[in-house]
Structures are given as structure tokens and as C-alpha cells.
Design an enzyme around this catalytic site. Sequence first.
Site, mmCIF file in Angstrom:
data_model
loop_
_atom_site.group_PDB
_atom_site.id
_atom_site.type_symbol
_atom_site.label_atom_id
_atom_site.label_comp_id
_atom_site.label_asym_id
_atom_site.label_seq_id
_atom_site.Cartn_x
_atom_site.Cartn_y
_atom_site.Cartn_z
ATOM 1 N N CYS A 80 0.874 -1.176 0.000
ATOM 2 C CA CYS A 80 0.000 0.000 0.000
ATOM 3 C C CYS A 80 0.916 1.232 0.000
ATOM 4 C CB CYS A 80 -0.987 -0.024 1.167
ATOM 5 S SG CYS A 80 -0.286 -0.009 2.815
ATOM 6 N N THR A 103 2.096 3.139 2.519
ATOM 7 C CA THR A 103 3.141 3.041 3.545
ATOM 8 C C THR A 103 3.492 1.608 3.904
ATOM 9 O OG1 THR A 103 1.452 3.043 5.269
ATOM 10 C CG2 THR A 103 2.380 5.201 4.619
ATOM 11 N N HIS A 159 14.126 -15.266 11.696
ATOM 12 C CA HIS A 159 13.699 -15.303 13.101
ATOM 13 C C HIS A 159 12.191 -15.377 13.293
ATOM 14 C CE1 HIS A 159 17.600 -13.576 15.112
ATOM 15 N NE2 HIS A 159 17.852 -14.522 14.227
ATOM 16 N N HIS A 184 13.734 -20.006 17.656
ATOM 17 C CA HIS A 184 12.769 -19.126 16.989
ATOM 18 C C HIS A 184 11.449 -19.843 16.726
ATOM 19 C CE1 HIS A 184 16.003 -16.323 16.703
ATOM 20 N NE2 HIS A 184 16.746 -17.199 16.046
#
Length: 143
Positions: free
Chosen positions: A65, A67, A98, A133
Site C-alpha cells: 500500500c 506506507t 527469526h 525461533h
Amino acid sequence: MKVAIGSDHGGFSLKVVVVALLQKLGHDVDDVGCFDGESVDYPQFADNVCGKVSRGDAEKGILICGTGIGMSMAANKHGSIRAALCSEQYTARMSREHNDANILCMGERVTGAGVAEEIVRTWLGTPFAGGRHQRRVELFSSL
Ligand code: RB5
């Protein structure tokens, strides 16, 4: 890899660039729109792409989009989605290593086409590191 991609009007021009890159790299691209610069509502496109990734109809998704913020907020409302908003390569790599991100979000008004292409190449090419992780990512489902 099957990659679903969507944008609103604020991300349409960058989506055109990213779709071309994905095709050049040999990925199977599922473009859900939008298909021009007419004003649309980004949550609908986020929902469409996230639904495909959640159901396994696409392995990964890309949302663009103006931003990248609205797309990432909407995408992370989905329980099985881990959407990462990236504007440079380091976070793109780490979001895979991660966080096992399955959606990449970018902002056309933030990130130029050349950097965006590098982000996409890095993000799609980086595997999840697993190990500690994995445990942390699994904790998301208990939140
Ligand atoms: C559209 O003007 C803009 O609000 C949208 O593309 C996005 O930046 C929202 O987060």
C-alpha cells in the site's frame, strides 16, 4: 513458489514492478489486484491474500500500500499470518530467519522500486532458522 500478491491504489505501481520480478524469477504469481490507480480499500486485498496463504493456496504473500502500515495491520489480524513490514534488506532477511514471516508488506511511498526488488529477492530466498525461533513463533498462538 506460489506467491499471492495484492495492493491498493497507493501500492499499485510498485506491485506492477514486483509482479514482473516474481515472474522473471519463475514464481507462480496469483495477483488479486487492484489493477489500476482507482481508490480502493486496502483491508479487502489484505484479507484476500491472507486467506490464500492461510488455506495453503499460496505459500507466501506480498501486500503493498502507500506506507505498508495499513496492509500489515490488516494482515496480522489473521491468526496464522505473520506479516512483516520491511523497507530494507536486513529486516526482510530477519523476518524470515527469526519470525518465519509468511507475508511481506511494503510501502510504495516509502521504498523505491530497486530497493523493493532486493527486499523481495532476499525475503523469498531466506529460510526460517527454526530452533529457539520456532518456540517463540509458536507462542503467538497462545496470545
Ligand atoms: C491510501 O491513501 C493509503 O492510506 C494506503 O495506501 C496505506 O498507506 C495505508 O496504510
